[in-house]
Design a protein around this motif. Structure first.
Motif, mmCIF file in Angstrom:
data_model
loop_
_atom_site.group_PDB
_atom_site.id
_atom_site.type_symbol
_atom_site.label_atom_id
_atom_site.label_comp_id
_atom_site.label_asym_id
_atom_site.label_seq_id
_atom_site.Cartn_x
_atom_site.Cartn_y
_atom_site.Cartn_z
ATOM 1 N N TYR A 107 0.845 -1.187 0.000
ATOM 2 C CA TYR A 107 0.000 0.000 0.000
ATOM 3 C C TYR A 107 0.883 1.239 0.000
ATOM 4 O O TYR A 107 1.905 1.285 0.686
ATOM 5 N N TYR A 108 0.428 2.249 -0.736
ATOM 6 C CA TYR A 108 1.150 3.515 -0.830
ATOM 7 C C TYR A 108 0.304 4.609 -0.192
ATOM 8 O O TYR A 108 -0.856 4.804 -0.551
ATOM 9 N N TYR A 109 0.881 5.331 0.789
ATOM 10 C CA TYR A 109 0.178 6.365 1.549
ATOM 11 C C TYR A 109 0.819 7.732 1.300
ATOM 12 O O TYR A 109 2.015 7.830 1.049
ATOM 13 N N ASP A 110 0.024 8.800 1.460
ATOM 14 C CA ASP A 110 0.555 10.149 1.293
ATOM 15 C C ASP A 110 0.999 10.740 2.625
ATOM 16 O O ASP A 110 0.962 10.074 3.667
ATOM 17 N N SER A 111 1.399 12.000 2.591
ATOM 18 C CA SER A 111 1.932 12.676 3.787
ATOM 19 C C SER A 111 0.926 12.773 4.920
ATOM 20 O O SER A 111 1.312 12.885 6.084
ATOM 21 N N GLU A 112 -0.373 12.767 4.607
ATOM 22 C CA GLU A 112 -1.407 12.847 5.637
ATOM 23 C C GLU A 112 -1.837 11.468 6.136
ATOM 24 O O GLU A 112 -2.730 11.366 6.975
ATOM 25 N N GLY A 113 -1.238 10.406 5.626
ATOM 26 C CA GLY A 113 -1.603 9.058 6.042
ATOM 27 C C GLY A 113 -2.798 8.497 5.296
ATOM 28 O O GLY A 113 -3.375 7.495 5.717
ATOM 29 N N ASP A 114 -3.179 9.131 4.196
ATOM 30 C CA ASP A 114 -4.287 8.636 3.381
ATOM 31 C C ASP A 114 -3.775 7.642 2.350
ATOM 32 O O ASP A 114 -2.712 7.845 1.754
ATOM 33 N N LEU A 115 -4.539 6.590 2.116
ATOM 34 C CA LEU A 115 -4.174 5.592 1.127
ATOM 35 C C LEU A 115 -4.284 6.189 -0.272
ATOM 36 O O LEU A 115 -5.329 6.704 -0.660
ATOM 37 N N VAL A 116 -3.198 6.117 -1.030
ATOM 38 C CA VAL A 116 -3.166 6.633 -2.390
ATOM 39 C C VAL A 116 -3.408 5.508 -3.393
ATOM 40 O O VAL A 116 -4.171 5.650 -4.329
ATOM 41 N N GLN A 117 -2.746 4.356 -3.167
ATOM 42 C CA GLN A 117 -2.844 3.276 -4.145
ATOM 43 C C GLN A 117 -2.515 1.937 -3.499
ATOM 44 O O GLN A 117 -1.616 1.840 -2.670
ATOM 45 N N LYS A 118 -3.250 0.900 -3.922
ATOM 46 C CA LYS A 118 -2.927 -0.481 -3.580
ATOM 47 C C LYS A 118 -2.216 -1.075 -4.792
ATOM 48 O O LYS A 118 -2.765 -1.110 -5.886
ATOM 49 N N PHE A 119 -0.984 -1.553 -4.598
ATOM 50 C CA PHE A 119 -0.193 -2.036 -5.715
ATOM 51 C C PHE A 119 -0.392 -3.528 -6.012
ATOM 52 O O PHE A 119 0.079 -4.004 -7.030
ATOM 53 N N LEU A 120 -1.042 -4.254 -5.136
ATOM 54 C CA LEU A 120 -1.303 -5.677 -5.381
ATOM 55 C C LEU A 120 -2.797 -5.944 -5.333
ATOM 56 O O LEU A 120 -3.477 -5.504 -4.417
ATOM 57 N N ASP A 121 -3.304 -6.689 -6.318
ATOM 58 C CA ASP A 121 -4.707 -7.084 -6.304
ATOM 59 C C ASP A 121 -4.917 -8.356 -5.484
ATOM 60 O O ASP A 121 -5.994 -8.596 -4.957
ATOM 61 N N GLU A 122 -3.893 -9.187 -5.397
ATOM 62 C CA GLU A 122 -3.974 -10.428 -4.621
ATOM 63 C C GLU A 122 -2.576 -10.819 -4.158
ATOM 64 O O GLU A 122 -1.576 -10.302 -4.662
ATOM 65 N N ALA A 123 -2.526 -11.728 -3.186
ATOM 66 C CA ALA A 123 -1.247 -12.190 -2.653
ATOM 67 C C ALA A 123 -0.410 -12.807 -3.776
ATOM 68 O O ALA A 123 -0.930 -13.479 -4.664
ATOM 69 N N THR A 124 0.906 -12.556 -3.719
ATOM 70 C CA THR A 124 1.817 -12.989 -4.772
ATOM 71 C C THR A 124 2.997 -13.725 -4.167
ATOM 72 O O THR A 124 3.559 -13.288 -3.165
ATOM 73 N N SER A 125 3.396 -14.826 -4.788
ATOM 74 C CA SER A 125 4.554 -15.582 -4.342
ATOM 75 C C SER A 125 5.826 -14.944 -4.881
ATOM 76 O O SER A 125 5.904 -14.569 -6.055
ATOM 77 N N VAL A 126 6.828 -14.793 -3.995
ATOM 78 C CA VAL A 126 8.137 -14.271 -4.388
ATOM 79 C C VAL A 126 9.127 -15.426 -4.231
ATOM 80 O O VAL A 126 9.375 -15.900 -3.118
ATOM 81 N N LEU A 127 9.658 -15.894 -5.339
ATOM 82 C CA LEU A 127 10.525 -17.071 -5.360
ATOM 83 C C LEU A 127 11.849 -16.811 -4.640
ATOM 84 O O LEU A 127 12.224 -15.649 -4.434
ATOM 85 N N PRO A 128 12.570 -17.881 -4.276
ATOM 86 C CA PRO A 128 13.862 -17.700 -3.598
ATOM 87 C C PRO A 128 14.809 -16.800 -4.404
ATOM 88 O O PRO A 128 14.937 -16.940 -5.622
ATOM 89 N N LEU A 129 15.445 -15.871 -3.734
ATOM 90 C CA LEU A 129 16.411 -14.920 -4.281
ATOM 91 C C LEU A 129 15.854 -14.040 -5.396
ATOM 92 O O LEU A 129 16.609 -13.422 -6.144
ATOM 93 N N SER A 130 14.542 -13.956 -5.516
ATOM 94 C CA SER A 130 13.946 -13.073 -6.521
ATOM 95 C C SER A 130 13.385 -11.821 -5.849
ATOM 96 O O SER A 130 13.352 -11.722 -4.620
ATOM 97 N N SER A 131 12.944 -10.888 -6.675
ATOM 98 C CA SER A 131 12.413 -9.640 -6.132
ATOM 99 C C SER A 131 11.274 -9.125 -6.994
ATOM 100 O O SER A 131 11.140 -9.493 -8.158
ATOM 101 N N LEU A 132 10.461 -8.276 -6.395
ATOM 102 C CA LEU A 132 9.390 -7.574 -7.095
ATOM 103 C C LEU A 132 9.601 -6.077 -6.909
ATOM 104 O O LEU A 132 10.038 -5.635 -5.842
ATOM 105 N N SER A 133 9.273 -5.314 -7.948
ATOM 106 C CA SER A 133 9.436 -3.858 -7.891
ATOM 107 C C SER A 133 8.118 -3.159 -8.168
ATOM 108 O O SER A 133 7.293 -3.652 -8.946
ATOM 109 N N PHE A 134 7.941 -2.016 -7.532
ATOM 110 C CA PHE A 134 6.750 -1.187 -7.697
ATOM 111 C C PHE A 134 7.213 0.255 -7.873
ATOM 112 O O PHE A 134 8.048 0.733 -7.108
ATOM 113 N N VAL A 135 6.672 0.944 -8.880
ATOM 114 C CA VAL A 135 7.184 2.266 -9.260
ATOM 115 C C VAL A 135 6.125 3.347 -9.068
ATOM 116 O O VAL A 135 4.971 3.185 -9.466
ATOM 117 N N VAL A 136 6.546 4.446 -8.448
ATOM 118 C CA VAL A 136 5.763 5.681 -8.403
ATOM 119 C C VAL A 136 6.464 6.640 -9.355
ATOM 120 O O VAL A 136 7.603 7.048 -9.112
#
Length: 193
Positions: A107-136
């Protein structure tokens, strides 16, 4: 030819019009944020989420955590009137050599603590030694200088804890700036002990 009283009437009318215009502009600025800190209908992209609990681990999870990561959609330059826009990349890295982990929420929040965006629609598996990135993106200034991500992860097997960082960067205006913000665990689950 106009008399002095006519000039006075015209000048008085102009002053009143300017005064009313300033009042209307001030009223428009004051309606963008309500007194309780929640967003007005003019900002439908941002909503207060007080009723939804963020930390919710599944019954099968034995390890997990809620990680807070400070990020910046822009920073001040010289003074508060001049800002420098940044692209923020959140990286969630599974450091375990053998086992996957589950990324439940980003979840991405602003300076006032309000939710701006949810970056995941559902739970996601992250494989060993792998990574996921999210961009603003650099043009997205909704977060402000006090923006943050909350990341919720869990695992059903014992694993090493993930590393969560944000990189802010910009190369505009013939200059470059970049820096890293490290996530901090603010709530953890450990049923393995």
């Amino acid at each position: 030819m106009l008399h002095t009283s006519s000039y006075r009437t015209i000048i008085l009318g102009c002053i009143l019009l300017c005064f009313w215009g300033c009042q209307a502009s001030e009223n428009n600025q004051n309606t963008s944020t309500a007194t309780d800190g929640s967003r007005s209908p003019e900002r439908p992209d941002t909503v207060r989420t007080t009723s939804e609990p963020f930390v919710e681990f599944s019954e099968e999870a034995i390890l997990g955590g809620n990680i807070y990561i400070p990020v910046y959609s822009h920073i001040y330059q010289h003074n508060q009137q001049k800002t420098f826009n940044l692209t923020a990349t959140l990286s969630v890295r599974n450091t375990d050599l053998n086992n996957a982990m589950t990324l439940k929420k980003v979840y991405y929040y602003d300076s006032e603590g309000d939710l701006v965006q949810k970056f995941l629609d559902e739970a996601t598996s992250v494989l060993p030694l792998s990574s996921l990135s999210f961009v603003v993106e650099e043009e997205d200034l909704r977060g402000g200088v006090g923006a943050n991500f909350l990341v919720l992860w869990e695992s059903t097997t014992p694993i090493s804890k993930p590393i969560v960082e944000a990189v802010m960067i910009s190369t505009t205006q013939q200059q470059g700036i970049s820096f890293i913000s490290t996530g901090r665990t603010i709530h953890s689950l450990n049923r393995a002990e």
